[in-house]
Design a protein around this motif. Structure first.
Motif, PDB file in Angstrom:
ATOM      1  N   ILE A  13       0.858  -1.178   0.000  1.00  0.00           N
ATOM      2  CA  ILE A  13       0.000   0.000   0.000  1.00  0.00           C
ATOM      3  C   ILE A  13       0.897   1.231   0.000  1.00  0.00           C
ATOM      4  CG2 ILE A  13      -1.941  -1.141   1.141  1.00  0.00           C
ATOM      5  CD1 ILE A  13      -1.121   0.141   3.742  1.00  0.00           C
ATOM      6  N   GLN A  14       0.462   2.275  -0.687  1.00  0.00           N
ATOM      7  CA  GLN A  14       1.260   3.498  -0.806  1.00  0.00           C
ATOM      8  C   GLN A  14       0.341   4.697  -0.674  1.00  0.00           C
ATOM      9  OE1 GLN A  14       3.541   3.722  -4.434  1.00  0.00           O
ATOM     10  NE2 GLN A  14       4.235   5.827  -4.071  1.00  0.00           N
ATOM     11  N   TRP A  15       0.828   5.774  -0.061  1.00  0.00           N
ATOM     12  CA  TRP A  15      -0.008   6.941   0.121  1.00  0.00           C
ATOM     13  C   TRP A  15       0.788   8.220  -0.132  1.00  0.00           C
ATOM     14  CZ3 TRP A  15       1.509   3.573   3.918  1.00  0.00           C
ATOM     15  CH2 TRP A  15       2.385   4.078   4.883  1.00  0.00           C
ATOM     16  N   ALA A  16       0.054   9.242  -0.580  1.00  0.00           N
ATOM     17  CA  ALA A  16       0.649  10.560  -0.798  1.00  0.00           C
ATOM     18  C   ALA A  16       0.684  11.323   0.518  1.00  0.00           C
ATOM     19  CB  ALA A  16      -0.156  11.335  -1.835  1.00  0.00           C
ATOM     20  N   SER A  17       1.362  12.443   0.508  1.00  0.00           N
ATOM     21  CA  SER A  17       1.399  13.285   1.693  1.00  0.00           C
ATOM     22  C   SER A  17      -0.002  13.830   1.986  1.00  0.00           C
ATOM     23  CB  SER A  17       2.383  14.435   1.487  1.00  0.00           C
ATOM     24  OG  SER A  17       2.558  15.163   2.674  1.00  0.00           O
ATOM     25  N   GLN A  18      -0.254  14.116   3.236  1.00  0.00           N
ATOM     26  CA  GLN A  18      -1.582  14.549   3.671  1.00  0.00           C
ATOM     27  C   GLN A  18      -2.054  15.775   2.892  1.00  0.00           C
ATOM     28  OE1 GLN A  18      -1.910  15.728   7.851  1.00  0.00           O
ATOM     29  NE2 GLN A  18      -3.764  14.504   8.005  1.00  0.00           N
ATOM     30  N   GLU A  19      -3.320  15.700   2.422  1.00  0.00           N
ATOM     31  CA  GLU A  19      -3.975  16.795   1.686  1.00  0.00           C
ATOM     32  C   GLU A  19      -3.329  17.083   0.332  1.00  0.00           C
ATOM     33  OE1 GLU A  19      -6.663  18.406   2.466  1.00  0.00           O
ATOM     34  OE2 GLU A  19      -6.984  18.136   4.600  1.00  0.00           O
ATOM     35  N   SER A  20      -2.518  16.178  -0.182  1.00  0.00           N
ATOM     36  CA  SER A  20      -1.779  16.463  -1.411  1.00  0.00           C
ATOM     37  C   SER A  20      -2.146  15.492  -2.526  1.00  0.00           C
ATOM     38  CB  SER A  20      -0.272  16.402  -1.163  1.00  0.00           C
ATOM     39  OG  SER A  20       0.439  16.599  -2.362  1.00  0.00           O
ATOM     40  N   LEU A  21      -2.280  16.023  -3.733  1.00  0.00           N
ATOM     41  CA  LEU A  21      -2.414  15.210  -4.938  1.00  0.00           C
ATOM     42  C   LEU A  21      -1.061  14.849  -5.522  1.00  0.00           C
ATOM     43  CD1 LEU A  21      -5.206  17.171  -6.873  1.00  0.00           C
ATOM     44  CD2 LEU A  21      -5.431  14.828  -6.030  1.00  0.00           C
TER      45      LEU A  21
ATOM     46  N   TRP B 234       4.259  12.578  -3.512  1.00  0.00           N
ATOM     47  CA  TRP B 234       4.311  11.141  -3.269  1.00  0.00           C
ATOM     48  C   TRP B 234       5.689  10.664  -2.806  1.00  0.00           C
ATOM     49  CZ3 TRP B 234       0.125   7.771  -3.808  1.00  0.00           C
ATOM     50  CH2 TRP B 234      -1.033   8.347  -4.331  1.00  0.00           C
ATOM     51  N   ASN B 235       6.695  11.511  -2.867  1.00  0.00           N
ATOM     52  CA  ASN B 235       8.044  11.108  -2.463  1.00  0.00           C
ATOM     53  C   ASN B 235       8.218  11.282  -0.956  1.00  0.00           C
ATOM     54  OD1 ASN B 235       9.012  10.609  -5.128  1.00  0.00           O
ATOM     55  ND2 ASN B 235       9.167  12.824  -5.439  1.00  0.00           N
ATOM     56  N   PRO B 236       8.452  10.218  -0.207  1.00  0.00           N
ATOM     57  CA  PRO B 236       8.626  10.356   1.249  1.00  0.00           C
ATOM     58  C   PRO B 236       9.851  11.194   1.602  1.00  0.00           C
ATOM     59  CG  PRO B 236       8.244   8.059   0.623  1.00  0.00           C
ATOM     60  CD  PRO B 236       8.503   8.805  -0.642  1.00  0.00           C
ATOM     61  N   THR B 237       9.634  12.186   2.467  1.00  0.00           N
ATOM     62  CA  THR B 237      10.731  13.023   2.962  1.00  0.00           C
ATOM     63  C   THR B 237      10.527  13.250   4.454  1.00  0.00           C
ATOM     64  OG1 THR B 237       9.623  15.150   2.618  1.00  0.00           O
ATOM     65  CG2 THR B 237      10.804  14.211   0.723  1.00  0.00           C
ATOM     66  N   LEU B 238      11.463  13.953   5.067  1.00  0.00           N
ATOM     67  CA  LEU B 238      11.351  14.261   6.488  1.00  0.00           C
ATOM     68  C   LEU B 238      10.286  15.314   6.764  1.00  0.00           C
ATOM     69  CD1 LEU B 238      15.133  14.356   7.491  1.00  0.00           C
ATOM     70  CD2 LEU B 238      13.464  12.530   7.925  1.00  0.00           C
ATOM     71  N   THR B 239       9.834  16.000   5.730  1.00  0.00           N
ATOM     72  CA  THR B 239       8.894  17.105   5.930  1.00  0.00           C
ATOM     73  C   THR B 239       7.488  16.800   5.396  1.00  0.00           C
ATOM     74  OG1 THR B 239       9.620  18.116   3.842  1.00  0.00           O
ATOM     75  CG2 THR B 239      10.731  18.815   5.885  1.00  0.00           C
ATOM     76  N   ASN B 240       7.251  15.592   4.959  1.00  0.00           N
ATOM     77  CA  ASN B 240       5.892  15.258   4.521  1.00  0.00           C
ATOM     78  C   ASN B 240       5.448  13.943   5.142  1.00  0.00           C
ATOM     79  OD1 ASN B 240       6.933  13.104   3.034  1.00  0.00           O
ATOM     80  ND2 ASN B 240       6.687  14.115   1.050  1.00  0.00           N
ATOM     81  N   THR B 241       4.259  13.493   4.798  1.00  0.00           N
ATOM     82  CA  THR B 241       3.715  12.260   5.389  1.00  0.00           C
ATOM     83  C   THR B 241       3.490  11.182   4.339  1.00  0.00           C
ATOM     84  OG1 THR B 241       1.466  13.151   5.199  1.00  0.00           O
ATOM     85  CG2 THR B 241       2.600  13.446   7.318  1.00  0.00           C
TER      86      THR B 241
END
Length: 678
Positions: free
Chosen positions: A339-347, A350-357
């Motif tokens: 399963i994969q998810w984008a950062s919260q509230e974002s279209l 999609w790239n995981p970083t320290l500043t997103n979810t």
């Protein structure tokens, strides 16, 4: 004579013979139990005049003559047949055509066109024969309703070959058309919508398995295979009879294509399981053409994001929006345990970083993910072998997963339904539920009837729906040998009982956003359900010209089935002779241990109906295997006293009504006396 009360608890019992269902309701159709009383289910009315049909594109290509003298690969085009838009490619080897592939199926072909090859030949010309989709119903495989921030009501309708939008806010002006928003093209490697077939094989698509069909096994289209292993090239089908157990290649993992649909704010996310792209439809910029009944088409989500994004672009299984506002993709890009998810509230992020979810998880399962369902306890992830639940942890992990159970995987993505607090689904031979703490099997009093005659050969064909007004989960399913849903089974989680019946529906959307439930008919129309006089400002009368249908197919396709409060026999004299498809029938009714005869001369009823509202038929027998003698039907009188005369050791009661009559049925008493043991 003394009055003998006939106390029958609500719900059907079908895990045995009709005699074993002593003092229980045994079977029926179009009825439910509400507050302990038997009543008809609500009526329905077509939501729109649009019938959803196939695009009549080119379905498959067969190399009839390979030809000689060709050099290099090339393209295919089509002339004639009344349609347009077809494109294709071919390859050659040694001068002969070896493959012919569809790039775009086109539309509007009323007959097979002539296929032309771009290259020239110095020898014999190749002949490629096309097969086109006929002017047939396009099965509806997904519904999703939502309200916009403006108050407008939308309903997304996904079928095998199309994606459409019903705009409820326009219903008064243009009779609520259903607008076609199907993408005109798909990313490279995906099957174009116009070429999608009703039944596919996961991960293989057109021409799945070996060329040819299973030797001697009858396919759904009544043809038989000529070589061992696989399906007919280009038209994956499942057999209408069980495969030969001695042929290992006959065990095919077939499925019916389905749509996963969810709203992201005012906008729509959609994913077709046979095509695999996440499509994004922005409501605020959409325009509608009432003349052509088309609207602005969605775009692929990866085209919204940047070129460096990890947005899953192809071969996805399903998509949903979590309660925490993450777009979550199940089985991204063919990874069936991920399963994969984008950062919260974002279209787009999609790239995981320290500043997103943004993030992803691979679950340890022996099966493959087939779908998900949102609850207030987390998102349930269903695989073919077990069930998992996501837990929102927050950064840095964002989500975790835990296995809830093994061996209770659903029979398809669409057989899961419920509310935020109660979810139920069907597995192979069982029903299961989840209420936040743990998964448990639902005790089912009709399981033997359902699973002894059900078509489980195709994953995804069975569709479940939630009817919150009555606290019900309903499953529409095909009986053995059927390729579409012909029956239903309903569980009342509010009152803990089951009912069964026959009705041809392929999908069900609850009333949350629209204010009324909508069901998709197998005839390609949408139906607003649970229509009764209470839902109208003016009571809806029964039309004087209406004729009762004689079978379930005719009943299911009725444009309007009105549950009227009373039928005038002066205006509708035919009601006395109608075929009644709305009924309930009991198991054996006996005195004591069943060793005494009873002689009945009057039925004391407790009903709430109009004139000629209900009738009761009694079948009298002395043993369970006896054919029995039918007495009646007796018209239940308004004063509660209905004269009759019959004697027997056991009786089977059948309560029936005109198909559009509003009524309630409570406790019955017999004015009866014992009359010996023979």
């Amino acid at each position: 004579m003394p009055l003998i009360p006939i106390k029958i608890p609500p719900g059907f019992f079908r895990n045995g013979t009709q005699y074993q269902a002593k003092n229980r309701w045994y079977k029926g159709n179009l009825v439910r139990f509400s507050e302990g009383r038997l009543r008809p289910i609500g009526g329905w009315q077509r939501l729109a005049p649009t019938q959803i049909k196939k695009k009549q594109g080119i379905k498959s290509l067969t190399i009839t003559t390979a030809g000689t003298g060709y050099s290099g690969s090339g393209t295919l085009s089509a002339t004639g047949g009344g349609g347009s838009g077809f494109t294709g490619t071919y390859t050659e080897s040694g001068g002969a055509i070896t493959t012919a592939l569809i790039t775009t199926g086109g539309s509007g072909y009323t007959s097979a066109p002539t296929i032309t090859l771009s290259g020239s030949t110095s020898g014999t010309a190749a002949v490629i024969t096309p097969e086109v989709f006929t002017d047939e119903v396009d099965p509806i495989r997904g519904l999703h309703s939502w309200r916009l921030s403006t108050g407008a009501r939308y309903l997304a309708v996904g079928s095998t070959q199309s994606l459409r939008i019903w705009d409820g806010s326009q219903s008064s002006g243009v009779n609520a058309p259903i607008y076609d928003i199907t993408p005109s093209s798909v990313p490279a490697g995906a099957i174009n919508f116009n070429s999608q077939d009703d039944f596919l094989i996961p991960g293989l698509g057109f021409g799945a398995l070996e060329y040819g069909g299973d030797d001697g096994v009858t396919n759904f289209d009544d043809s038989t295979g000529s070589t061992s292993g696989g399906d007919v090239y280009g038209t994956p089908r499942y057999p209408s009879v069980d495969p030969d157990v001695r042929d290992p290649d006959a065990f095919r993992d077939n499925y019916s294509v389905t749509w996963s649909l969810d709203s992201f704010g005012d906008d729509l996310l959609a994913l077709h399981s046979g095509e695999g792209t996440i499509w994004y439809w922005k409501a605020s910029t959409a325009s509608f053409n009432n003349t052509t009944q088309t609207a602005t088409a969605p775009i692929a989500l990866q085209d919204v994001t940047s070129s460096t994004s990890d947005c899953p672009s192809h071969s996805n299984t399903a998509v949903l929006v979590t309660p925490e506002r993450h777009i979550m993709v199940l089985g991204p890009e063919g990874a069936h345990t991920k399963i994969q998810w984008a950062s919260q509230e974002s279209l787009t992020d999609w790239n995981p970083t320290l500043t997103n979810t943004a993030g992803d998880i691979t679950i340890e399962t022996k099966g493959r993910i087939i779908g998900g369902f949102k609850t207030r306890y987390g998102v349930l992830i269903f695989t073919t072998s077990d069930t998992w639940r996501t837990k929102f942890l927050g950064p840095p992990y964002v989500y975790g997963v835990e296995r809830l159970t093994e061996g209770a995987g659903p029979v398809g993505m669409k057989c899961i339904a419920g509310s935020a607090d109660f979810v139920a689904w069907m597995s192979r031979g069982r029903f299961w539920s989840y209420t936040g703490g743990y998964i448990q099997e639902l005790e089912c009093s009709v399981a033997d009837y359902v699973f002894s005659d059900i078509n489980l050969d195709v994953e995804g064909l069975i569709a479940a729906g939630h009817n919150g007004d009555f606290g019900e989960i309903v499953w529409f399913y095909p009986k053995e040998g059927d390729s579409y849903n012909t029956r239903y089974v309903t569980y009342s989680y509010r009152e803990k009982h089951w009912t069964t019946g026959e009705l041809e529906r392929s999908q069900w959307e609850p009333s949350d956003a629209l204010g009324f439930p909508v069901a998709a008919g197998v005839d390609g129309y949408l139906y607003r359900h649970e229509m009764d006089p209470d839902t109208q400002s003016t009571p809806v009368p029964r039309e004087s010209t209406v004729t009762a249908p004689t079978d379930v197919n005719g009943l299911s396709g009725m444009e309007s089935r009105v549950i009227a409060r009373g039928v005038s026999t002066d205006l509708h004299p035919n009601v006395a002779d109608e075929t009644h498809l709305c009924f309930a029938e009991t198991g054996a009714i006996e005195i004591g241990s069943g060793d005494q005869m009873m002689s009945v001369n009057q039925i004391i009823s407790d009903t709430d109906t109009g004139d000629n509202g209900l009738r009761m038929q009694c079948v009298i027998a002395d043993t369970p295997d006896e054919t029995g003698v039918t007495q009646g039907p007796f018209t239940l009188e308004n004063d509660g006293y209905t004269d009759c005369r019959f004697t027997g050791r056991q009786t089977f009661l059948k309560v029936e009504s005109p198909f559009d009559q509003e009524w309630r049925f409570g406790e019955v008493r017999f004015s009866a006396a014992t009359s010996g043991r023979r």
